[in-house]
Every structure is written in C-alpha cells, then in structure tokens.
Design an enzyme around this catalytic site. Sequence first.
Site, short mmCIF file in Angstrom:
data_model
loop_
_atom_site.label_atom_id
_atom_site.label_comp_id
_atom_site.label_asym_id
_atom_site.label_seq_id
_atom_site.Cartn_x
_atom_site.Cartn_y
_atom_site.Cartn_z
N LYS A 140 -74.63 21.86 -51.65
CA LYS A 140 -74.83 21.42 -53.04
C LYS A 140 -73.87 20.29 -53.38
CE LYS A 140 -72.62 23.53 -56.53
NZ LYS A 140 -71.91 22.61 -57.43
N ASN A 141 -72.60 20.46 -53.01
CA ASN A 141 -71.59 19.47 -53.41
C ASN A 141 -71.71 18.15 -52.65
OD1 ASN A 141 -70.64 21.22 -55.29
ND2 ASN A 141 -68.69 21.67 -54.28
N CYS A 168 -64.40 23.31 -69.74
CA CYS A 168 -64.96 23.96 -68.57
C CYS A 168 -64.28 25.31 -68.42
CB CYS A 168 -64.69 23.10 -67.34
SG CYS A 168 -65.24 23.84 -65.82
N ARG A 195 -60.52 20.09 -67.17
CA ARG A 195 -60.92 19.23 -66.05
C ARG A 195 -61.05 17.79 -66.52
NH1 ARG A 195 -65.56 22.25 -62.60
NH2 ARG A 195 -65.08 20.61 -61.12
N ASP A 251 -63.00 26.86 -54.16
CA ASP A 251 -64.35 27.41 -54.38
C ASP A 251 -64.59 28.71 -53.61
OD1 ASP A 251 -64.94 25.39 -56.10
OD2 ASP A 251 -66.24 24.27 -54.74
N ARG A 258 -76.98 28.02 -60.13
CA ARG A 258 -76.54 26.61 -60.08
C ARG A 258 -76.22 26.18 -58.65
NH1 ARG A 258 -71.39 25.71 -62.79
NH2 ARG A 258 -71.62 23.98 -61.36
C1 UD1 Z 1 -65.24 19.22 -56.81
C2 UD1 Z 1 -66.30 20.27 -56.52
C3 UD1 Z 1 -65.84 21.63 -57.03
C4 UD1 Z 1 -64.47 21.99 -56.44
C5 UD1 Z 1 -63.47 20.85 -56.70
C6 UD1 Z 1 -62.15 21.07 -56.01
C7 UD1 Z 1 -68.37 19.03 -56.61
C8 UD1 Z 1 -69.66 18.78 -57.27
N1 UD1 Z 1 -67.53 19.87 -57.19
O1 UD1 Z 1 -65.11 19.12 -58.22
O2 UD1 Z 1 -66.80 22.59 -56.62
O3 UD1 Z 1 -63.98 23.15 -57.06
O4 UD1 Z 1 -64.01 19.60 -56.20
O5 UD1 Z 1 -62.33 21.20 -54.64
O6 UD1 Z 1 -68.13 18.50 -55.53
N2 UD1 Z 1 -58.30 16.10 -61.82
C9 UD1 Z 1 -57.55 15.34 -62.68
N3 UD1 Z 1 -58.09 14.15 -63.14
C10 UD1 Z 1 -59.32 13.71 -62.76
C11 UD1 Z 1 -60.08 14.50 -61.86
C12 UD1 Z 1 -59.54 15.69 -61.40
O7 UD1 Z 1 -56.45 15.69 -63.06
O8 UD1 Z 1 -59.75 12.63 -63.19
C13 UD1 Z 1 -57.75 17.37 -61.31
C14 UD1 Z 1 -58.62 18.57 -61.67
O9 UD1 Z 1 -58.36 19.05 -62.96
C15 UD1 Z 1 -58.23 19.55 -60.57
C16 UD1 Z 1 -58.00 18.64 -59.37
O10 UD1 Z 1 -57.78 17.34 -59.90
O11 UD1 Z 1 -57.02 20.19 -60.92
C17 UD1 Z 1 -59.15 18.59 -58.38
O12 UD1 Z 1 -60.37 18.35 -59.07
P1 UD1 Z 1 -61.55 17.51 -58.42
O13 UD1 Z 1 -61.35 17.39 -56.95
O14 UD1 Z 1 -61.71 16.24 -59.19
O15 UD1 Z 1 -62.80 18.43 -58.71
P2 UD1 Z 1 -64.29 17.90 -58.83
O16 UD1 Z 1 -64.45 16.70 -58.00
O17 UD1 Z 1 -64.68 17.81 -60.28
#
Ligand code: UD1
Length: 421
Positions: A22-23, A115, A120, A307, A400
């Site tokens: 999915k991801n 969230c 996030r 995850d 989902r």
């Molecule tokens: C993706 C995955 C999700 C997984 C996560 C972490 C998808 C669709 N989703 O989510 O299933 O749990 O990676 O492996 O692939 N952060 C910031 N600023 C930002 C973005 C992120 O501070 O602009 C922080 C987040 O709050 C979190 C960390 O960085 O603490 C990692 O998040 P991130 O890797 O961005 O998660 P997603 O890409 O949204």
Amino acid sequence: MDKFLVRGGAELNGQINISGSKNSSLPILAATLLTDEPCIIGRVPDVSDTNYMIQILQNLGAHVERSSGTVRIEAKEIHHEAPYDLVRRMRASICVMGPLTARLKRAEVSLPGGCVIGDRPVDLHLRGLRELGAEISVEGGNILINAEAGLHGKEINMLGSHGSTVLGTDNLIMAAVLAEGATIIEGAAAEPEVKDLCDFLIKMGAKIEGAGTRRIVIEGVKKLHGAEHTVIPDRIEAGTYLVAGAVAGGTVTINRACAEHLTAVIDALCECGHGIDVNGEKITVTRNPDCNGCEITTATYPGFPTDMQAQMCALFTVTPGISVVTENIFPERFMHIAEMTRMGGKYQKENATVTVTGTPGGLTGAPVMASDLRASAALVLAALCARGETEINRVYHIDRGYEHIDEKLQQLGADIQRVRA
Ligand code: UD1
C-alpha cells in the site's frame, strides 16, 4: 459500518499470499501525474487508501482503468487543485504535491488535519519544495504552491527531529526529477517504498542515484514518459501475518514476501523464540509456546518499523515475561494499549515507552474499537488468542491498508466474520 466478530482459540495453519505494498502504491500512483503518457502499475492492493488515491487522480483529470491489481493511468490533461473532500480522508494524499508542482508549476492541496497517531506536521515537505524555489503559503486550510519561476536543483537536508520523512522524501524526489540541475537530498528516507518509487521514476526516464540510502542524487530531466511497474510486496502486511502465526499458530507460511525488507521483524520474532524459515519468497513462522518477550524500539528503516509496533504489543501481551516497547517515530502511537487493556492486557506506559507484562491465555473477548490502521490489526491479533468473542468495531480503519484480511485469516483457519451493518 462493518465490524468483525472474532472467536479466539483456533490454531492458524496454512499459507496465504501477500499483497502489493500500500505504501509503495500511493506515491507511485501519484507519480503517474508527472507524465502525459499512459502508465501501468501492477500489484496495487485493493484497499480503500489506493481507492482514494485513484479517485484523487481522476478528480485531477487523469483517466484511470483498474482491473484486478493492475491500474492504467493516463494523466494527459490535469489541473492543480486536489479535492479537499478526498484529501482529508487520507494523509498520504499530500504526495500529489510534488508531482503537481513539477508538472504544472503550481499546486493546491489541503493541509492535513489532526491524526490519531499523534501530531503529523508537513514542515519538511514544504521545506524541501521551498528549497527548490517554490513559493508556498497556507490560506483557508490549503497549501498553495507557486513555482512559475521554475524549480532549481540544490543540496537539501531533509532530517527532522524524528529522523527522515518517507512521504516528504517522496515529494521532494518527485519535484526534483523535472527541476533544472542536480538535487542532492541528505537525510533522505531509505525505506524500501522510497526505493520502489525511484525504480518506477527511473523507468519513466528520471535520473536518480542512491535510492534506498540516506543520500539521493537527482539530475533533473525535461520530460518523463509512460512506464510499467509492479509494486513490491507489502512488508507490513507480511509482518502482521508473521505475528499472527506467532500469536495463534501452528505453522503459517506467507508467499510472495520479501524477507530482506523484514529483517528487524524477523529478528524480533526469533529473539522471542519463534521459528522462522525463509525460502525465497516464502517465509514460514512456527509458534513456540515456550517463547519469551523482548525489547523493541521503533526507528527508521532498517530499524524496527513503527507500523509493526502495535502488532508486536499484541504478541507481547500473550507472551510470558516482560517486554518493553519504545516508540521513537510517533511517540503517542499507543491507542491500541487502551483497547487491549479492556481485553485483559497488562501495560505500564511512561512517555513513549510501554512495559508489557505478558499473560499467556490471559485475554478475554470484549467489544473494542479500531482507532487507526495498525492499531486495528493489533486488536484482530489479540482477538485471535482471546477466550470467547471479540467484537471489533470501525473496521474501515483496517480496510484502509489490509486487502481482505478477514478472508486471508479464514484461509488460515481463524474464526473471523465480517458483519455488514
Ligand atoms: C509513512 C507511512 C506510514 C509510516 C511512516 C513512518 C506512507 C503512506 N505512510 O508516513 O505508514 O508510519 O511513514 O514510517 O508511506 N515529520 C515531521 N515533519 C514532516 C514530516 C514528518 O516532523 O514534514 C515527522 C513525523 O511527525 C514523524 C516522522 O517525521 O514523527 C516520520 O514521519 P514520516 O516518515 O513523514 O511519515 P509519513 O511519510 O507520513
């Protein structure tokens, strides 16, 4: 609203096939917006998140055909405004931002709201695009991006306080592939899904080196073309069924999986004493009733995936001894603990660390509420070994990201029924 009724106690045995990731599918589907030529993506799982992404692409003007796991997308003429009603249903919609900015030089995407797994932010996504030269403002709940002066490659550090960002790295890569000059991303996410996106982009004509490492170098090109790609196996779905085998096996074999992507999960299951056998794309788990607990700490890839944290909590709940779980990526991601406490689980939480006192045979069925995708999977796992019936409400969270989870578990011998409301 569907719910699951699970009668615990059935021993799981047999084989199931793992679906496509999915991801991986979500950013790869978004990447098809980078070209006006047709793209064909195989092994896209039939889950509601991929359905939302397809609806978003259609709403942006793309022509999409889906048959079984194969999706054909032709984004000949598209516009720049992602529809709020669809975007608000799925955080990952944010990954249309990079391709829209690259192709149309402008994008309007609503700012994701709160969230359940914690705060996030998207600051790193915006930082990356700003560094390439985009002007960004937030108005009326929308992120407005203007890159009419063009995107220009640059060296950019994408590390945040919780490490690298997966979708933030994806967005920056998808913007940089059509930017002028070279972009060097330091602190890039090294998750297999980022590598899979890059493999697809390379098939489209992008010039990318270092995908799957912390330093990715992209040399911008003028145009991308259509391409065909098959997404990688879903490592989180695979890990979840391995834990199902450890919780309620018997012996469970998962087919069409990639063990290399599951090293941290396999290591943890072995440390607990369960038998793991890897044979090409087949992974077999054999439950050891004399197992023990262990300690896990979530981290970016190749560390233990956040995850899979909730599912491991379910396993530890019925594993003799003490286990310790520390969540470093989303420190508030412990909604499953409250629900599993209602089933008899014993936990002590201090900040982002939960100490689990395992009680084999100690869980009893109860009505519980699914709160997010992986927490819901943990409740299903706990229910498989609880005495009596567990009613899991709000299973749209599970739908989902898990393709036909009830049918796959039935195939292994679980007593799980979907009740349509
Ligand atoms: C993706 C995955 C999700 C997984 C996560 C972490 C998808 C669709 N989703 O989510 O299933 O749990 O990676 O492996 O692939 N952060 C910031 N600023 C930002 C973005 C992120 O501070 O602009 C922080 C987040 O709050 C979190 C960390 O960085 O603490 C990692 O998040 P991130 O890797 O961005 O998660 P997603 O890409 O949204």
